[in-house]
Design a protein around this motif. Sequence first.
Motif, mmCIF file in Angstrom:
data_model
loop_
_atom_site.group_PDB
_atom_site.id
_atom_site.type_symbol
_atom_site.label_atom_id
_atom_site.label_comp_id
_atom_site.label_asym_id
_atom_site.label_seq_id
_atom_site.Cartn_x
_atom_site.Cartn_y
_atom_site.Cartn_z
ATOM 1 N N GLU A 154 0.842 -1.185 0.000
ATOM 2 C CA GLU A 154 0.000 0.000 0.000
ATOM 3 C C GLU A 154 0.884 1.243 0.000
ATOM 4 N N PHE A 155 0.535 2.185 -0.847
ATOM 5 C CA PHE A 155 1.319 3.408 -0.990
ATOM 6 C C PHE A 155 0.482 4.582 -0.496
ATOM 7 N N TYR A 156 0.997 5.306 0.498
ATOM 8 C CA TYR A 156 0.272 6.419 1.094
ATOM 9 C C TYR A 156 0.989 7.739 0.793
ATOM 10 N N GLY A 157 0.249 8.719 0.344
ATOM 11 C CA GLY A 157 0.764 10.061 0.156
ATOM 12 C C GLY A 157 -0.407 11.023 0.105
ATOM 13 N N ILE A 158 -0.210 12.232 0.578
ATOM 14 C CA ILE A 158 -1.277 13.228 0.600
ATOM 15 C C ILE A 158 -0.857 14.419 -0.255
ATOM 16 N N GLY A 159 -1.804 14.962 -1.031
ATOM 17 C CA GLY A 159 -1.490 16.105 -1.881
ATOM 18 C C GLY A 159 -0.531 15.721 -2.988
ATOM 19 N N ALA A 192 -5.175 1.070 6.926
ATOM 20 C CA ALA A 192 -4.042 0.702 7.775
ATOM 21 C C ALA A 192 -4.441 -0.274 8.876
ATOM 22 N N THR A 193 -5.668 -0.120 9.399
ATOM 23 C CA THR A 193 -6.109 -1.001 10.484
ATOM 24 C C THR A 193 -6.345 -2.422 10.000
ATOM 25 N N LEU A 194 -6.500 -2.633 8.690
ATOM 26 C CA LEU A 194 -6.794 -3.947 8.129
ATOM 27 C C LEU A 194 -5.543 -4.696 7.670
ATOM 28 N N LEU A 195 -4.396 -4.078 7.817
ATOM 29 C CA LEU A 195 -3.157 -4.698 7.348
ATOM 30 C C LEU A 195 -2.742 -5.876 8.221
ATOM 31 N N GLN A 196 -1.848 -6.690 7.667
ATOM 32 C CA GLN A 196 -1.333 -7.860 8.366
ATOM 33 C C GLN A 196 0.192 -7.792 8.421
ATOM 34 N N PRO A 197 0.819 -8.646 9.256
ATOM 35 C CA PRO A 197 2.267 -8.573 9.449
ATOM 36 C C PRO A 197 3.113 -8.720 8.182
ATOM 37 N N ASP A 198 2.612 -9.395 7.150
ATOM 38 C CA ASP A 198 3.408 -9.548 5.924
ATOM 39 C C ASP A 198 3.181 -8.418 4.926
ATOM 40 N N ASP A 199 2.387 -7.421 5.299
ATOM 41 C CA ASP A 199 2.090 -6.305 4.396
ATOM 42 C C ASP A 199 3.115 -5.185 4.573
ATOM 43 N N VAL A 200 3.249 -4.375 3.533
ATOM 44 C CA VAL A 200 4.202 -3.258 3.562
ATOM 45 C C VAL A 200 3.508 -1.990 3.087
ATOM 46 N N VAL A 201 3.675 -0.921 3.850
ATOM 47 C CA VAL A 201 3.217 0.407 3.460
ATOM 48 C C VAL A 201 4.434 1.230 3.047
ATOM 49 N N VAL A 202 4.341 1.905 1.929
ATOM 50 C CA VAL A 202 5.357 2.876 1.526
ATOM 51 C C VAL A 202 4.735 4.255 1.698
ATOM 52 N N ALA A 203 5.235 5.011 2.655
ATOM 53 C CA ALA A 203 4.689 6.330 2.973
ATOM 54 C C ALA A 203 5.587 7.411 2.379
ATOM 55 N N LEU A 204 4.981 8.334 1.642
ATOM 56 C CA LEU A 204 5.730 9.384 0.947
ATOM 57 C C LEU A 204 5.343 10.748 1.492
ATOM 58 N N SER A 205 6.352 11.523 1.886
ATOM 59 C CA SER A 205 6.095 12.873 2.387
ATOM 60 C C SER A 205 7.376 13.687 2.310
ATOM 61 N N ALA A 206 7.301 14.871 1.723
ATOM 62 C CA ALA A 206 8.485 15.732 1.632
ATOM 63 C C ALA A 206 8.928 16.204 3.009
ATOM 64 N N ILE A 228 7.778 1.605 5.147
ATOM 65 C CA ILE A 228 8.966 2.196 4.532
ATOM 66 C C ILE A 228 8.646 3.660 4.246
ATOM 67 N N ALA A 229 9.403 4.562 4.839
ATOM 68 C CA ALA A 229 9.167 5.989 4.635
ATOM 69 C C ALA A 229 10.175 6.551 3.638
ATOM 70 N N ILE A 230 9.686 7.294 2.678
ATOM 71 C CA ILE A 230 10.536 8.081 1.780
ATOM 72 C C ILE A 230 10.267 9.522 2.140
ATOM 73 N N THR A 231 11.168 10.088 2.930
ATOM 74 C CA THR A 231 10.889 11.382 3.550
ATOM 75 C C THR A 231 12.181 12.006 4.055
ATOM 76 N N ALA A 232 12.060 13.139 4.710
ATOM 77 C CA ALA A 232 13.227 13.829 5.269
ATOM 78 C C ALA A 232 13.788 13.051 6.454
#
Length: 305
Positions: A154-159, A192-206, A228-232
């Motif tokens: 799952e890939f999360y980013g806002i704006g 996010a509340t429905l995820l399981q231990p083998d799942d991965v979120v990639v969160a993007l934020s400047a 996994i965060a791609i961020t400052a």
Amino acid sequence: MNKLTNLAHERKEAILTPAAENTPLLARIEASFDLLRRSERAVADFVLAQPNEVLNISIAELAFRVGVSQPTVARFVNALGFSGFKDFKLRLAQSLATGVQFVHRDVSADDPLSEVAPKVFDRSITALMSVRNQLDGARFAEAVELLSRARRLEFYGIGNSGIVAQDAQHKFFRFGVPSVAYSDPHTQGMAATLLQPDDVVVALSASGRTEDLLRACELAREAGAHVIAITASGSALSRIASLTLGADVQEDPDIYAPMSSRIVHLTIIDALSVGVALAGGPELLKRLERTKQTLRDKRIRGFGE
């Protein structure tokens, strides 16, 4: 005197971030511009505009050309972490020798159109070179491993980051792993509340400071998923994440140009997707070839094909 010494020390620490040593010198000078005193900014402007010229002049000549005192030049190089002007010129020469001689200048309302494209390109190139030199290879390999083993992505980013999340989903669904991109903060929280231990979120934020995104990532961690965060580096998001790929791009004050962080995040996603493709071996490469063939079949024949 102690108070003045402490202020100088704090200013130097702010300029010398952990990633500063790996950042091209001209990019470091520009990123530190707002932390310099007014007279030191005049020195910075000269160095940024004529870096090759600086290599061939003395500290006295530089001070004369800029219209400041020699102690001001000395304070400027010291603020950047150098023991003296000679040490500064050596690092500058090394930086220029790598080919990273450019540094972007912001687009202004008075610029002719002929200068707009080069300035926008230079901003993106500078950001990409800086983050490329800072990227932690071990963390990158760990991120590729997590993505390769994921049950669901799952890939999360806002704006603006939400657009990058959509691009990431478009790349990763081809690997045969269930993938989705969410840019709505309410949907992110519920998912996010429905995820399981083998799942991965990639969160993007400047900035790594968006509250809704932070909460969604906290919920993902509580559900047992990796984030996994791609961020400052050092941001609130990086502290929540299982693993952070630092994308330390100076916040863009230019109201005309698009955010450089978007280009950097897209490139990191590209690198991760290539890494996952290579890690998947021949079977995954065959699957990718089939998807490419599907696209080829939809193209008009001829015109050199």
